[in-house]
Design a protein around this motif. Structure first.
Motif, PDB file in Angstrom:
ATOM      1  N   PHE A  87      -3.633  -1.165   7.956  1.00 11.35           N
ATOM      2  CA  PHE A  87      -3.152  -1.691   9.403  1.00 11.35           C
ATOM      3  C   PHE A  87      -3.379  -3.414   9.059  1.00 11.35           C
ATOM      4  O   PHE A  87      -4.776  -3.628   8.818  1.00 11.35           O
ATOM      5  CB  PHE A  87      -3.046  -1.341  10.521  1.00 11.35           C
ATOM      6  CG  PHE A  87      -4.778  -0.602  10.936  1.00 11.35           C
ATOM      7  CD1 PHE A  87      -5.521   0.270   9.524  1.00 11.35           C
ATOM      8  CD2 PHE A  87      -6.027  -1.615  10.782  1.00 11.35           C
ATOM      9  CE1 PHE A  87      -6.613   0.699  10.023  1.00 11.35           C
ATOM     10  CE2 PHE A  87      -7.192  -1.290  10.919  1.00 11.35           C
ATOM     11  CZ  PHE A  87      -7.982   0.118  10.368  1.00 11.35           C
ATOM     12  N   GLU A  88      -3.470  -4.255   9.739  1.00 14.66           N
ATOM     13  CA  GLU A  88      -4.310  -6.123  10.169  1.00 14.66           C
ATOM     14  C   GLU A  88      -4.757  -6.053  11.619  1.00 14.66           C
ATOM     15  O   GLU A  88      -3.881  -5.370  12.611  1.00 14.66           O
ATOM     16  CB  GLU A  88      -3.009  -6.670   9.733  1.00 14.66           C
ATOM     17  CG  GLU A  88      -2.611  -7.212   8.346  1.00 14.66           C
ATOM     18  CD  GLU A  88      -1.644  -8.011   8.779  1.00 14.66           C
ATOM     19  OE1 GLU A  88      -1.262  -8.465   7.886  1.00 14.66           O
ATOM     20  OE2 GLU A  88      -2.242  -9.656   9.657  1.00 14.66           O
ATOM     21  N   LEU A  89      -5.670  -6.427  11.464  1.00 11.35           N
ATOM     22  CA  LEU A  89      -5.715  -6.711  12.761  1.00 11.35           C
ATOM     23  C   LEU A  89      -6.079  -8.691  12.649  1.00 11.35           C
ATOM     24  O   LEU A  89      -7.359  -8.739  11.680  1.00 11.35           O
ATOM     25  CB  LEU A  89      -8.021  -6.602  12.785  1.00 11.35           C
ATOM     26  CG  LEU A  89      -7.456  -4.967  12.720  1.00 11.35           C
ATOM     27  CD1 LEU A  89      -8.734  -4.218  13.032  1.00 11.35           C
ATOM     28  CD2 LEU A  89      -6.820  -4.104  14.421  1.00 11.35           C
ATOM     29  N   ASN A  90      -6.409  -9.121  13.530  1.00 11.11           N
ATOM     30  CA  ASN A  90      -5.741 -10.417  13.563  1.00 11.11           C
ATOM     31  C   ASN A  90      -6.974 -10.505  14.969  1.00 11.11           C
ATOM     32  O   ASN A  90      -6.612 -10.739  15.781  1.00 11.11           O
ATOM     33  CB  ASN A  90      -4.982 -11.112  13.754  1.00 11.11           C
ATOM     34  CG  ASN A  90      -3.959 -10.979  12.779  1.00 11.11           C
ATOM     35  OD1 ASN A  90      -4.378 -11.592  11.343  1.00 11.11           O
ATOM     36  ND2 ASN A  90      -3.068 -10.688  12.311  1.00 11.11           N
ATOM     37  N   GLY A  91      -8.136 -11.295  14.253  1.00 11.15           N
ATOM     38  CA  GLY A  91      -9.128 -11.540  15.076  1.00 11.15           C
ATOM     39  C   GLY A  91     -10.512 -11.065  15.320  1.00 11.15           C
ATOM     40  O   GLY A  91     -10.814  -9.590  14.228  1.00 11.15           O
ATOM     41  N   ARG A  92     -11.458 -11.298  15.964  1.00  9.71           N
ATOM     42  CA  ARG A  92     -12.852 -10.176  15.266  1.00  9.71           C
ATOM     43  C   ARG A  92     -12.417  -9.004  16.559  1.00  9.71           C
ATOM     44  O   ARG A  92     -12.547  -9.585  17.991  1.00  9.71           O
ATOM     45  CB  ARG A  92     -13.998 -11.185  16.290  1.00  9.71           C
ATOM     46  CG  ARG A  92     -15.405 -10.689  15.658  1.00  9.71           C
ATOM     47  CD  ARG A  92     -15.769 -11.604  16.611  1.00  9.71           C
ATOM     48  NE  ARG A  92     -17.222 -11.189  17.566  1.00  9.71           N
ATOM     49  CZ  ARG A  92     -18.207 -11.265  17.831  1.00  9.71           C
ATOM     50  NH1 ARG A  92     -18.704 -12.309  17.738  1.00  9.71           N
ATOM     51  NH2 ARG A  92     -19.317 -10.752  18.919  1.00  9.71           N
ATOM     52  N   VAL A  93     -12.774  -8.053  16.303  1.00  2.94           N
ATOM     53  CA  VAL A  93     -12.735  -6.989  16.911  1.00  2.94           C
ATOM     54  C   VAL A  93     -14.317  -5.987  17.264  1.00  2.94           C
ATOM     55  O   VAL A  93     -15.581  -6.292  16.764  1.00  2.94           O
ATOM     56  CB  VAL A  93     -11.741  -5.494  16.019  1.00  2.94           C
ATOM     57  CG1 VAL A  93     -12.275  -4.244  16.441  1.00  2.94           C
ATOM     58  CG2 VAL A  93     -10.700  -6.371  14.811  1.00  2.94           C
TER      59      VAL A  93
ATOM     60  N   MET B   1     -11.142 -14.783  12.404  1.00  2.00           N
ATOM     61  CA  MET B   1     -11.028 -13.518  11.067  1.00  2.00           C
ATOM     62  C   MET B   1      -9.767 -11.898  11.261  1.00  2.00           C
ATOM     63  O   MET B   1      -9.363 -12.272  11.903  1.00  2.00           O
ATOM     64  CB  MET B   1     -12.859 -12.348  11.638  1.00  2.00           C
ATOM     65  CG  MET B   1     -13.639 -12.383  10.561  1.00  2.00           C
ATOM     66  SD  MET B   1     -14.489 -11.403  11.798  1.00  2.00           S
ATOM     67  CE  MET B   1     -14.211  -9.809  11.808  1.00  2.00           C
ATOM     68  N   ARG B   2      -9.357 -12.068  10.340  1.00  2.14           N
ATOM     69  CA  ARG B   2      -8.296 -11.189   9.761  1.00  2.14           C
ATOM     70  C   ARG B   2      -9.137 -10.214   9.308  1.00  2.14           C
ATOM     71  O   ARG B   2      -9.796 -10.175   7.570  1.00  2.14           O
ATOM     72  CB  ARG B   2      -7.757 -12.136   9.264  1.00  2.14           C
ATOM     73  CG  ARG B   2      -6.025 -11.419   8.817  1.00  2.14           C
ATOM     74  CD  ARG B   2      -5.381 -12.370   8.222  1.00  2.14           C
ATOM     75  NE  ARG B   2      -4.819 -11.232   7.071  1.00  2.14           N
ATOM     76  CZ  ARG B   2      -3.333 -11.075   7.134  1.00  2.14           C
ATOM     77  NH1 ARG B   2      -2.596 -11.101   8.203  1.00  2.14           N
ATOM     78  NH2 ARG B   2      -3.032 -10.732   5.900  1.00  2.14           N
ATOM     79  N   THR B   3      -8.846  -8.596   9.337  1.00  3.75           N
ATOM     80  CA  THR B   3      -8.983  -7.510   8.553  1.00  3.75           C
ATOM     81  C   THR B   3      -7.829  -6.839   8.507  1.00  3.75           C
ATOM     82  O   THR B   3      -7.101  -6.530   8.585  1.00  3.75           O
ATOM     83  CB  THR B   3      -9.675  -6.755   9.848  1.00  3.75           C
ATOM     84  OG1 THR B   3     -10.421  -7.261  10.474  1.00  3.75           O
ATOM     85  CG2 THR B   3     -10.559  -5.637   8.757  1.00  3.75           C
ATOM     86  N   VAL B   4      -8.134  -6.721   6.846  1.00  2.00           N
ATOM     87  CA  VAL B   4      -6.289  -5.457   6.323  1.00  2.00           C
ATOM     88  C   VAL B   4      -7.436  -4.585   6.253  1.00  2.00           C
ATOM     89  O   VAL B   4      -8.031  -3.794   5.495  1.00  2.00           O
ATOM     90  CB  VAL B   4      -5.405  -6.604   5.524  1.00  2.00           C
ATOM     91  CG1 VAL B   4      -4.897  -5.316   4.931  1.00  2.00           C
ATOM     92  CG2 VAL B   4      -5.202  -7.775   6.286  1.00  2.00           C
ATOM     93  N   VAL B   5      -6.709  -3.301   6.808  1.00  2.00           N
ATOM     94  CA  VAL B   5      -6.952  -2.077   6.009  1.00  2.00           C
ATOM     95  C   VAL B   5      -5.417  -0.938   5.376  1.00  2.00           C
ATOM     96  O   VAL B   5      -4.809  -1.043   5.718  1.00  2.00           O
ATOM     97  CB  VAL B   5      -8.078  -0.781   6.692  1.00  2.00           C
ATOM     98  CG1 VAL B   5      -7.868   0.164   6.439  1.00  2.00           C
ATOM     99  CG2 VAL B   5      -8.534  -1.353   7.361  1.00  2.00           C
ATOM    100  N   GLU B   6      -5.831  -0.988   4.341  1.00  2.00           N
ATOM    101  CA  GLU B   6      -4.814  -0.829   3.041  1.00  2.00           C
ATOM    102  C   GLU B   6      -5.564   0.827   2.426  1.00  2.00           C
ATOM    103  O   GLU B   6      -6.262   1.352   1.875  1.00  2.00           O
ATOM    104  CB  GLU B   6      -4.495  -1.695   1.980  1.00  2.00           C
ATOM    105  CG  GLU B   6      -3.212  -2.140   2.555  1.00  2.00           C
ATOM    106  CD  GLU B   6      -3.094  -3.099   1.587  1.00  2.00           C
ATOM    107  OE1 GLU B   6      -2.138  -2.444   0.872  1.00  2.00           O
ATOM    108  OE2 GLU B   6      -3.389  -4.017   1.098  1.00  2.00           O
TER     109      GLU B   6
END
Lengths: 412, 274
Positions: A87-93, B1-6
């Motif tokens: 999954f991908e999150l675009n932005g500060r979470v 900011m981009r977070t990717v979890v695989e």
């Protein structure tokens, strides 16, 4: 591409049931040499979940207990790792699964604001710049330099919530646990969330509370048994959920985690069964005859212990309490082996609403040896119990009473 | 900011750059521990001083006076306090970080942050006590009129090694304790055992002289053996760094690197099994 805030592709999450994991080395050794895989039970909390959330959308995730809502939140907030998928999150979470995470009782209110804020992902400078606002919002400015262990629970929650309320993430992930507490707090919490949603942030909100979901969210995702059951406009989802919910499985009312912990030396509560004796295939409504069965395993003899149940409303107020002894005077003795104690409530006196039931196992001399709080979450449907066309809810009291009115013209 | 979890990504990413983002959390957790440690104590900071002082007293009486351990031209108390300063820091950080994950389980189940921050913050907390012990050490050297060796320029290398050996062992213990609570019981035992299996109260030459070679090699698998020798070598200018010392130095790095890898591996399931 850039207008997608959350993109989930084929997420699955497997749990191994039982205590095989955090066990002692000797048990690990035994399981290494025994090829008996049957004792390891796999449980897929999430199965191949894919979804997309656009930037600025507020999405409600609904589903019954055990549908995988909380697991999905935990995966997306990166607390736990998915077994498969990406999954991908675009932005500060920011994720809020509880308020006051990391609060330390020995530290002052001031220190805890910094501690909790940093844990939630704010930088020290950010907290410093919002510090006065946070303090004012919480209303505990007088006690800022007092350790929070001396705070009342109300003050504690207010301080914790006001830190959380000053987060400024682009994506906010919120669990419904936030919506428990006193009514005022709930209102404040929902109001704040509404505000956040209106500021164009992306919100992911898990809840059982259909009214809140309907109010806050535009879109909805309904989960069932770890899979995406339906995606759509929130109104459709809420409607579908209410229809769906009426095919019941009362096991969903039992908090399995609490059940697991309901044991002491020599006694373990194994299973709780709820039966609607009046309408076996439908949800429990006011006035139904309901049976609660408690299956236990005893490894020694217990002479005249007691089973107790405390029915509470959502705010934790005790509505009524039932026990084998002393309240009803019903005596039981437990012997080695399995058994079941059941309680039948005729004409359930609760009005429409959510209730929690605490389970207690009490030894002689009234010593609670098990107190399983919130073991059962009971959803009571409204029903026109008096046949007057009026469905009773909390606006007309906690309970209803089976009664008759009579009027006679004869004078004394 | 981009977070990717695989989930299926191959290889291990130690994610050390992420730690920089969370440096504030690292600092504030250390601050919390530090504040809580002496909250509601009457003597406060003084405790950081009492413990090593009492141990030193016992060592001086037992090893220095009764057993008459030979420490050459260095007075026994000075000899012992150097070893103790390294060991006190090591044992504090090891035991604190070893139990840190279990202690923070409520946090771990509710919010994400690089879990490494928790055990690592203990490194900072331990430094405060360490400085107090070092002051104590300097005072002792002045009282006994022992001069600093010129090799003291090498001390920073041993300080670093002291930190990473404590962290390495601590990380191993913290990650292992998540799965096997047995390791909780090993920690106090390791602290006690290590105090005697490390050349703190006696010179390592005693071990090399009187034990068979294989046992000496085993002895130097203790990462702290080399560090303590390094302290004495650089501060007091006594002893020498031999092949055994380098075995011990190697162990420090082995522990540290392997602990990071193992910790990362356990981290993924930490919230599920802790």
């Amino acid at each position: 591409m850039s207008d997608i805030a959350i993109k989930v592709e084929g997420i699955s999450k497997k749990y191994i049931l039982g205590h095989k994991h955090s066990s002692t080395i000797s048990e690990r050794f035994q399981s290494m040499f025994s090829r008996n895989n049957a004792e390891k039970e796999e449980f897929w909390a999430l199965k191949d979940i894919s979804l997309e959330v656009k930037k600025g959308e507020a999405v409600g995730i609904v589903g019954k207990n055990g549908a995988g809502k909380s697991t999905l939140l935990k995966v997306l907030s990166r607390i736990t790792h998915p077994t498969h998928g990406r999954f991908e999150l675009n932005g500060r979470v920011s994720s809020l699964l509880e308020v006051g995470t990391g609060f330390h009782p020995e530290l002052t209110g001031r220190d805890n604001i910094f501690l909790n804020g940093t844990i939630l992902g704010m930088s020290r400078n950010e907290i410093r710049s919002k510090f006065d606002e946070i303090v004012e919002f919480s209303g505990v400015s007088k006690f800022l330099d007092t350790p929070v262990k001396h705070y009342s629970s109300g003050m504690y929650v207010r301080l914790a919530f006001s830190v959380a309320a000053h987060l400024e993430p682009e994506i906010l992930i919120i669990d419904e646990v936030l919506a428990v507490g006193d009514a005022e707090f709930q209102k404040k919490c929902l109001g704040k969330m509404d505000e956040v949603a209106k500021q164009g942030r992306t919100v992911l909100f898990v809840s059982h509370n259909m009214a809140a979901v309907g109010l806050l969210c535009q879109k909805g995702i309904m989960l069932n048994k770890g899979e995406v059951h339906l995606v759509g406009e929130i109104d459709d989802i809420v409607k579908e959920y209410s229809v769906f919910q009426s095919s019941v499985n009362f096991n969903n009312y039992i908090n399995q985690e609490v059940l697991e912990l309901s044991k002491v030396d020599g006694f373990a509560l194994k299973h709780v069964k709820i039966d609607n004796l009046s309408n076996p295939d439908s949800l429990i409504s006011s006035g139904d005859d309901v049976r609660f069965s408690f299956f236990y395993q005893a490894d020694k003899k217990f002479l005249s212990p007691a089973f107790a149940l405390i029915f509470r409303d959502q705010m934790g107020v005790e509505v009524f309490r039932l026990s084998t002894k002393p309240i009803s005077g019903y005596e039981i003795d437990l012997f080695n082996g399995l058994g079941c104690v059941s309680l039948e409530i005729r004409k359930l006196p609760l009005v429409k609403g959510s209730y929690f039931v605490d389970f207690g196992f009490v030894r002689e001399r009234m010593e609670w040896i098990i107190k399983s709080e919130l073991l059962i979450q009971l959803e009571v449907q409204g029903k026109d119990v008096y046949g007057s066309g009026l469905i009773l809810d909390r606006s007309r009291g906690f309970i209803w009473v089976d009664h008759n009115w009579e009027h006679s013209n004869e004078s004394l | 900011m981009r977070t990717v979890v695989e989930s299926d990504k191959k290889g291990i990413n130690l994610g050390l750059n992420e730690l920089i983002v969370y440096k504030d959390l690292f600092l504030i957790l250390a601050y919390r521990d530090f504040k809580v440690r002496y909250a509601q104590t009457y003597l406060g900071f003084f405790w950081a001083f009492i413990q090593p002082a009492m141990t030193l007293l016992i060592f001086t009486l037992v090893f220095g006076k009764a057993a008459k351990v030979d420490t050459g031209e260095i007075p026994y108390p000075v000899f012992a306090v150097v070893g103790m300063s390294a060991w006190a820091y090591f044992s504090y950080v090891m035991s604190q970080s070893g139990t840190s994950i279990i202690g923070a389980q409520n946090m771990i189940k509710k919010i994400y942050f690089p879990r490494l921050v928790i055990p690592m913050s203990k490194v900072l907390v331990g430094l405060i006590d360490f400085v107090i012990v070092l002051v104590f050490l300097v005072v002792m050297m002045m009282i006994y009129e022992v001069p600093f060796s010129g090799k003291i320029v090498f001390l920073p290398a041993f300080l670093v090694m002291n930190v990473i050996s404590a962290l390495g062992v601590g990380l191993w213990l913290s990650a292992l304790t998540v799965r096997y609570r047995d390791f909780q019981h090993i920690i106090p035992f390791a602290v006690q055992f290590g105090l005697y299996a490390t050349p703190i109260a006696y010179p390592s030459s005693l071990v090399i002289k009187s034990l068979p070679e294989w046992l000496v090699t085993l002895y130097y698998l203790n990462p702290m053996a080399g560090v303590v020798e390094g302290y004495r070598w650089s501060i007091l200018g006594i002893g020498e760094l031999n092949i055994y010392s380098f075995i011990s130095f190697f162990m420090v790095f082995l522990f540290f690197v392997s602990s990071l890898i193992y910790f990362r591996k356990v981290e993924q399931v930490m919230a599920d099994i802790v």
